[in-house]
Design a protein around this motif. Structure first.
Motif, short mmCIF file in Angstrom:
data_model
loop_
_atom_site.label_atom_id
_atom_site.label_comp_id
_atom_site.label_asym_id
_atom_site.label_seq_id
_atom_site.Cartn_x
_atom_site.Cartn_y
_atom_site.Cartn_z
N ASN A 134 -29.73 -14.67 -34.33
CA ASN A 134 -30.78 -13.67 -34.18
C ASN A 134 -30.22 -12.38 -33.57
O ASN A 134 -29.26 -12.43 -32.79
CB ASN A 134 -31.91 -14.21 -33.30
CG ASN A 134 -32.79 -15.18 -34.06
OD1 ASN A 134 -33.36 -14.85 -35.09
ND2 ASN A 134 -32.91 -16.39 -33.53
N ASP A 164 -37.22 -16.77 -38.10
CA ASP A 164 -36.17 -16.90 -37.10
C ASP A 164 -34.89 -17.40 -37.77
O ASP A 164 -34.94 -18.15 -38.75
CB ASP A 164 -36.62 -17.88 -36.01
CG ASP A 164 -35.72 -17.87 -34.80
OD1 ASP A 164 -34.65 -18.52 -34.84
OD2 ASP A 164 -36.05 -17.20 -33.80
N LEU A 219 -32.98 -19.62 -36.94
CA LEU A 219 -32.84 -21.07 -36.87
C LEU A 219 -33.51 -21.79 -38.03
O LEU A 219 -33.18 -22.96 -38.30
CB LEU A 219 -33.40 -21.62 -35.54
CG LEU A 219 -32.48 -21.53 -34.32
CD1 LEU A 219 -32.17 -20.10 -33.95
CD2 LEU A 219 -33.09 -22.28 -33.13
N ALA A 220 -34.45 -21.11 -38.69
CA ALA A 220 -35.23 -21.79 -39.73
C ALA A 220 -35.36 -20.99 -41.02
O ALA A 220 -36.05 -21.44 -41.93
CB ALA A 220 -36.62 -22.14 -39.20
N ASN A 237 -28.18 -24.99 -33.80
CA ASN A 237 -29.11 -23.86 -33.93
C ASN A 237 -29.73 -23.83 -35.32
O ASN A 237 -29.86 -22.77 -35.94
CB ASN A 237 -28.41 -22.54 -33.59
CG ASN A 237 -28.45 -22.21 -32.11
OD1 ASN A 237 -29.51 -22.33 -31.47
ND2 ASN A 237 -27.32 -21.84 -31.54
N ASP A 263 -39.66 -28.40 -41.36
CA ASP A 263 -40.83 -28.04 -40.55
C ASP A 263 -41.19 -29.13 -39.54
O ASP A 263 -41.67 -28.82 -38.45
CB ASP A 263 -42.03 -27.77 -41.47
CG ASP A 263 -41.97 -26.40 -42.11
OD1 ASP A 263 -41.04 -25.62 -41.79
OD2 ASP A 263 -42.85 -26.10 -42.95
N TRP A 318 -41.50 -20.05 -36.48
CA TRP A 318 -40.05 -20.01 -36.68
C TRP A 318 -39.65 -19.56 -38.07
O TRP A 318 -38.45 -19.49 -38.38
CB TRP A 318 -39.45 -21.39 -36.41
CG TRP A 318 -39.63 -21.85 -35.00
CD1 TRP A 318 -40.63 -22.64 -34.50
CD2 TRP A 318 -38.78 -21.55 -33.89
NE1 TRP A 318 -40.45 -22.84 -33.16
CE2 TRP A 318 -39.33 -22.19 -32.76
CE3 TRP A 318 -37.61 -20.80 -33.75
CZ2 TRP A 318 -38.73 -22.10 -31.49
CZ3 TRP A 318 -37.01 -20.71 -32.50
CH2 TRP A 318 -37.58 -21.35 -31.38
N GLN A 319 -40.60 -19.24 -38.94
CA GLN A 319 -40.29 -19.00 -40.34
C GLN A 319 -39.27 -17.89 -40.56
O GLN A 319 -38.42 -17.97 -41.44
CB GLN A 319 -41.58 -18.70 -41.11
CG GLN A 319 -42.47 -19.91 -41.30
CD GLN A 319 -43.74 -19.58 -42.05
OE1 GLN A 319 -44.01 -18.41 -42.38
NE2 GLN A 319 -44.55 -20.59 -42.35
N ALA A 321 -40.14 -28.99 -35.72
CA ALA A 321 -40.69 -28.01 -34.80
C ALA A 321 -42.16 -28.32 -34.55
O ALA A 321 -42.89 -28.70 -35.46
CB ALA A 321 -40.55 -26.59 -35.35
N ILE A 323 -38.29 -28.01 -30.44
CA ILE A 323 -37.63 -28.00 -31.74
C ILE A 323 -36.44 -28.95 -31.68
O ILE A 323 -35.88 -29.21 -30.61
CB ILE A 323 -37.15 -26.59 -32.16
CG1 ILE A 323 -36.28 -25.95 -31.07
CG2 ILE A 323 -38.34 -25.70 -32.50
CD1 ILE A 323 -35.73 -24.58 -31.41
N ASP A 362 -38.07 -24.26 -24.78
CA ASP A 362 -37.82 -23.00 -24.09
C ASP A 362 -38.28 -23.08 -22.63
O ASP A 362 -39.21 -23.84 -22.31
CB ASP A 362 -38.55 -21.87 -24.81
CG ASP A 362 -38.06 -20.51 -24.40
OD1 ASP A 362 -38.53 -19.98 -23.38
OD2 ASP A 362 -37.19 -19.96 -25.11
N ILE A 416 -33.09 -25.65 -37.36
CA ILE A 416 -34.28 -26.50 -37.47
C ILE A 416 -34.32 -26.96 -38.93
O ILE A 416 -34.73 -26.19 -39.81
CB ILE A 416 -35.56 -25.73 -37.11
CG1 ILE A 416 -35.46 -25.11 -35.72
CG2 ILE A 416 -36.79 -26.63 -37.23
CD1 ILE A 416 -36.58 -24.14 -35.39
#
Length: 259
Positions: free
Chosen positions: A113, A168, A170-171, A151, A156, A165-166, A159, A217, A205, A153
């Motif tokens: 990111n 992000d 990570l995903a 890092n 779906d 997260w779509q 998570a 996640i 987090d 996912i």
């Protein structure tokens, strides 16, 4: 042999929590990420006194990976092949020999990111290099694993709130496609081979009460070659330690191999 992977989010911050977990969980091998320490400053005696051999690939204040092993670590390699200009400490591998030899690769895959952007480009390029190393591990036809904080996912169900997260790194679809390409080479996602369904996470987090709401996640994974997968007897996540004092935002994931 019990093997665990654990992003500790700083050895200094986890100087009490990590040994306490080791004393209870007693893994034969612990693969650590984000040690955030140069090699010379890593408190190796703390773990050597507990019977572990210690190998690190450290970096000041950022990244850094390590392997702790009750068995000697042989043929240690630091750094993922494929880019001699990459100075980030994200890869370490070594062989342990029990009843048979096992190649252990510990990784801390880039976050990526903000995406899109240069950091995401680096993540995808790193995953391409990982694909090349993975192919070589398979070609060796020996038990081997790649474990750590990916890092990624994968789906779906990995998570609590996949919709957030779509976009992000990570995903994103490119990330998930790169991870699937690894699996499709012939690797086994150890946890999903044992446990199905949603609600299983390895990261929460620090913000927003994520742990108390189980808003997590699953991004810490074991990928096993067919020879290693044949030896797996169990796999799990030590989720409860996220609620202990001064926790990492990750928790350990472990596999048991008959090796």
């Amino acid at each position: 042999m019990k093997i665990a992977t654990f992003n500790i989010n700083g050895i200094k911050a986890r100087i009490d929590a990590l040994p306490a977990w080791l004393d209870v969980a007693r893994p034969d091998v612990a693969i650590l990420q984000e040690i955030k320490s140069v090699d010379e400053a890593f408190p190796r005696e703390l773990f050597e006194d507990r019977g572990y051999h210690v190998e690190t690939n450290g970096q000041k204040s950022f990244n850094g990976v390590a392997i702790l092993s009750r068995l000697p670590l042989e043929d240690v390699v630091r750094g993922l092949p494929g880019d001699d200009s990459d100075e980030q400490a994200r890869w370490i591998e070594a062989t342990v020999v029990g009843k048979t030899a096992l190649r252990i690769c510990g990784l801390y895959l880039p976050n990526g990111n903000p995406a899109p952007g240069p950091k995401y480009d680096y993540k995808l390029a790193w995953m391409e290099r990982l694909q090349t190393r993975a192919k070589a591990l398979l070609a060796d036809e020996q038990p081997a694993l790649m474990a750590g904080d990916y890092n990624v996912i994968p789906q779906d169900e990995d998570a609590k709130r996949p919709e957030v997260w779509q976009e992000d790194a990570l995903a994103r679809p490119e990330t998930r496609a790169a991870f699937r390409r690894l699996i499709n080479l012939g690797f086994t996602d150890a946890f999903r081979a044992r446990v199905q369904g949603p609600g299983h996470y390895s990261f929460w987090d620090y913000q927003g009460g994520a742990w108390n709401r189980n808003d997590g996640i699953r991004i810490d994974h074991f990928l096993l070659t067919p020879q290693a997968a044949d030896l797996m007897t169990d796999c799990g996540i030590d989720a409860e330690i996220r609620g202990f004092e001064k926790p990492s935002d990750h928790v350990p994931v472990w596999v048991n191999l008959d090796i």
